[in-house]
Each structure stands twice: as structure tokens, then as C-alpha cells.
Write a protein that holds these residues in place. Structure first.
Motif, PDB file in Angstrom:
ATOM      1  N   PRO A  41       0.847  -1.196   0.000  1.00  0.00           N
ATOM      2  CA  PRO A  41       0.000   0.000   0.000  1.00  0.00           C
ATOM      3  C   PRO A  41       0.880   1.242   0.000  1.00  0.00           C
ATOM      4  CG  PRO A  41       0.004  -1.025   2.164  1.00  0.00           C
ATOM      5  CD  PRO A  41       0.757  -1.942   1.236  1.00  0.00           C
ATOM      6  N   PRO A  42       0.386   2.330  -0.553  1.00  0.00           N
ATOM      7  CA  PRO A  42       1.188   3.556  -0.553  1.00  0.00           C
ATOM      8  C   PRO A  42       1.439   4.030   0.871  1.00  0.00           C
ATOM      9  CG  PRO A  42      -1.045   3.997  -1.301  1.00  0.00           C
ATOM     10  CD  PRO A  42      -0.921   2.522  -1.154  1.00  0.00           C
ATOM     11  N   LEU A  43       2.590   4.647   1.044  1.00  0.00           N
ATOM     12  CA  LEU A  43       2.943   5.153   2.360  1.00  0.00           C
ATOM     13  C   LEU A  43       2.042   6.339   2.700  1.00  0.00           C
ATOM     14  CD1 LEU A  43       4.877   4.922   4.752  1.00  0.00           C
ATOM     15  CD2 LEU A  43       6.419   6.468   3.547  1.00  0.00           C
ATOM     16  N   GLN A  44       1.335   6.230   3.803  1.00  0.00           N
ATOM     17  CA  GLN A  44       0.455   7.308   4.253  1.00  0.00           C
ATOM     18  C   GLN A  44       1.058   7.907   5.512  1.00  0.00           C
ATOM     19  OE1 GLN A  44      -3.344   5.421   4.710  1.00  0.00           O
ATOM     20  NE2 GLN A  44      -3.741   5.387   2.521  1.00  0.00           N
ATOM     21  N   ILE A  45       1.286   9.215   5.466  1.00  0.00           N
ATOM     22  CA  ILE A  45       1.920   9.906   6.580  1.00  0.00           C
ATOM     23  C   ILE A  45       1.085  11.119   6.951  1.00  0.00           C
ATOM     24  CG2 ILE A  45       3.955  11.199   7.314  1.00  0.00           C
ATOM     25  CD1 ILE A  45       5.579   9.408   5.468  1.00  0.00           C
ATOM     26  N   SER A  46       0.873  11.288   8.247  1.00  0.00           N
ATOM     27  CA  SER A  46       0.209  12.486   8.767  1.00  0.00           C
ATOM     28  C   SER A  46       1.146  13.136   9.774  1.00  0.00           C
ATOM     29  CB  SER A  46      -1.097  12.126   9.466  1.00  0.00           C
ATOM     30  OG  SER A  46      -1.989  11.526   8.568  1.00  0.00           O
ATOM     31  N   VAL A  47       1.197  14.455   9.732  1.00  0.00           N
ATOM     32  CA  VAL A  47       1.959  15.220  10.717  1.00  0.00           C
ATOM     33  C   VAL A  47       0.968  16.176  11.362  1.00  0.00           C
ATOM     34  CG1 VAL A  47       3.859  16.816  11.096  1.00  0.00           C
ATOM     35  CG2 VAL A  47       4.075  15.036   9.342  1.00  0.00           C
ATOM     36  N   TYR A  48       0.813  16.071  12.677  1.00  0.00           N
ATOM     37  CA  TYR A  48      -0.168  16.909  13.367  1.00  0.00           C
ATOM     38  C   TYR A  48       0.289  17.210  14.778  1.00  0.00           C
ATOM     39  CZ  TYR A  48      -1.591  12.361  15.246  1.00  0.00           C
ATOM     40  OH  TYR A  48      -1.605  11.130  15.853  1.00  0.00           O
ATOM     41  N   PRO A  49      -0.148  18.265  15.418  1.00  0.00           N
ATOM     42  CA  PRO A  49      -0.870  19.374  14.796  1.00  0.00           C
ATOM     43  C   PRO A  49       0.082  20.177  13.914  1.00  0.00           C
ATOM     44  CG  PRO A  49      -0.336  19.935  17.070  1.00  0.00           C
ATOM     45  CD  PRO A  49       0.127  18.513  16.845  1.00  0.00           C
ATOM     46  N   ASN A  50      -0.473  20.809  12.947  1.00  0.00           N
ATOM     47  CA  ASN A  50       0.315  21.613  12.014  1.00  0.00           C
ATOM     48  C   ASN A  50      -0.491  22.850  11.656  1.00  0.00           C
ATOM     49  OD1 ASN A  50       2.364  22.411  10.352  1.00  0.00           O
ATOM     50  ND2 ASN A  50       2.040  20.830   8.812  1.00  0.00           N
ATOM     51  N   PRO A  51      -0.143  24.024  12.138  1.00  0.00           N
ATOM     52  CA  PRO A  51       1.095  24.421  12.811  1.00  0.00           C
ATOM     53  C   PRO A  51       1.197  23.865  14.233  1.00  0.00           C
ATOM     54  CG  PRO A  51      -0.331  26.332  12.442  1.00  0.00           C
ATOM     55  CD  PRO A  51      -1.011  25.150  11.855  1.00  0.00           C
ATOM     56  N   SER A  52       2.438  23.891  14.739  1.00  0.00           N
ATOM     57  CA  SER A  52       2.741  23.296  16.034  1.00  0.00           C
ATOM     58  C   SER A  52       3.611  24.258  16.844  1.00  0.00           C
ATOM     59  CB  SER A  52       3.491  21.982  15.796  1.00  0.00           C
ATOM     60  OG  SER A  52       4.113  21.526  16.968  1.00  0.00           O
ATOM     61  N   SER A  53       3.613  24.057  18.145  1.00  0.00           N
ATOM     62  CA  SER A  53       4.488  24.845  19.018  1.00  0.00           C
ATOM     63  C   SER A  53       5.861  24.189  19.159  1.00  0.00           C
ATOM     64  CB  SER A  53       3.854  24.985  20.402  1.00  0.00           C
ATOM     65  OG  SER A  53       3.743  23.700  21.001  1.00  0.00           O
ATOM     66  N   GLY A  54       6.043  23.036  18.551  1.00  0.00           N
ATOM     67  CA  GLY A  54       7.283  22.262  18.660  1.00  0.00           C
ATOM     68  C   GLY A  54       7.004  20.833  19.081  1.00  0.00           C
ATOM     69  N   GLY A  85       6.413   3.340  13.264  1.00  0.00           N
ATOM     70  CA  GLY A  85       5.002   3.689  13.391  1.00  0.00           C
ATOM     71  C   GLY A  85       4.815   5.095  13.925  1.00  0.00           C
ATOM     72  N   THR A  86       3.698   5.322  14.617  1.00  0.00           N
ATOM     73  CA  THR A  86       3.350   6.646  15.117  1.00  0.00           C
ATOM     74  C   THR A  86       4.285   7.053  16.256  1.00  0.00           C
ATOM     75  OG1 THR A  86       1.053   6.298  14.502  1.00  0.00           O
ATOM     76  CG2 THR A  86       1.480   8.008  16.126  1.00  0.00           C
ATOM     77  N   THR A  87       4.863   8.256  16.130  1.00  0.00           N
ATOM     78  CA  THR A  87       5.835   8.739  17.113  1.00  0.00           C
ATOM     79  C   THR A  87       5.607  10.220  17.380  1.00  0.00           C
ATOM     80  OG1 THR A  87       7.463   7.155  16.285  1.00  0.00           O
ATOM     81  CG2 THR A  87       8.306   8.956  17.621  1.00  0.00           C
ATOM     82  N   SER A  88       5.705  10.602  18.658  1.00  0.00           N
ATOM     83  CA  SER A  88       5.580  12.007  19.044  1.00  0.00           C
ATOM     84  C   SER A  88       6.963  12.624  19.191  1.00  0.00           C
ATOM     85  CB  SER A  88       4.830  12.132  20.372  1.00  0.00           C
ATOM     86  OG  SER A  88       3.501  11.680  20.201  1.00  0.00           O
ATOM     87  N   PHE A  89       7.067  13.885  18.813  1.00  0.00           N
ATOM     88  CA  PHE A  89       8.322  14.626  18.904  1.00  0.00           C
ATOM     89  C   PHE A  89       8.107  15.845  19.781  1.00  0.00           C
ATOM     90  CE2 PHE A  89       8.614  12.241  15.024  1.00  0.00           C
ATOM     91  CZ  PHE A  89       9.930  11.820  14.977  1.00  0.00           C
TER      92      PHE A  89
END
Length: 118
Positions: A41-54, A85-89
Motif C-alpha cells: 500500500p502507498p505510504l500514508q503519513i500524517s503530521v499533526y498538529p500543524n502548525p505546532s508549538s514544537g 510507526g506513530t511517534t511524538s516529537f
């Protein structure tokens, strides 16, 4: 006039040469084995929240390790981390601005922009 006759002879000899070559009997060939195509399956990526405080999360459907690299808009590498997988930064030290996230699996690289607002 001679030049045109010479051109016709060359064209004729090429056509005749091609015709003679194409009449040769090809040697028997062995069929190639059938290799199954495994579709991923195609790679599905989400980045959230965007904009972010860091503080932001990268969510992906890949079941293998991925490398996440963050670059400034001038190409400076901010960090490089391996995730699964899902990771927080938590990048609170980043200045406000637009950054590029490059997420790479074994075969695919996807780029996402993230906006940091302080």
C-alpha cells in the motif's frame, strides 16, 4: 544528380539488409518464470498538529522502521531519528518557521512541511 542516386542506393541497401536480417529463424527460447508482484500500500503519513508549538506527531501506516529527518528551509539538518510507526516529537527549542520533514522507509521517501509557531 549523382548524389541523389547514391542516397537512393544507400536507403535501398539498408531496407534490403533489414529485410534479410528479419527473415532469420530465431532460436527457441525458454519461457521466463512467473514472479508474483507483491503490491504494497502507498505510504500514508500524517503530521499533526500543524502548525505546532514544537510538539508534533508523525503517524504512518508503514510496518517497518522509518527514518525521520527534519531540515530547515535552507537545508540544514535539524535532527535525524529512527521511528517505528506513530511517534511524538518534542522540539520546543525550534525557532518559529517552516521546516521540512523527510520520512524514509526501505523504498519510499515522503516529504512533509511543518510550521512551528511560538
Amino acid at each position: 544528380m549523382i548524389k541523389k542516386a547514391f542516397s537512393i542506393i544507400i536507403v535501398t541497401s539498408i531496407v534490403i539488409g533489414a529485410f534479410v536480417t528479419s527473415c532469420k529463424k530465431d532460436p527457441p527460447t525458454t519461457p521466463l518464470p512467473v514472479v508474483p508482484v507483491i503490491e504494497t500500500p502507498p505510504l500514508q503519513i500524517s503530521v499533526y498538529p500543524n502548525p505546532s508549538s514544537g510538539k508534533f506527531t508523525v503517524q504512518t501506516n508503514a510496518n517497518t522502521q522509518q527514518t525521520v529527518k527534519m531540515f530547515s528551509m535552507i537545508g540544514k539538518l535539524i535532527f535525524s531519528k529512527t521511528i517505528n510507526g506513530t511517534t511524538s516529537f518534542n522540539e520546543d527549542s525550534l525557532a518559529s518557521g517552516v521546516y521540512l520533514l523527510s520520512i524514509t522507509t526501505n523504498t519510499i521517501t515522503t516529504n512533509k512541511k511543518i510550521v512551528i509557531v511560538k
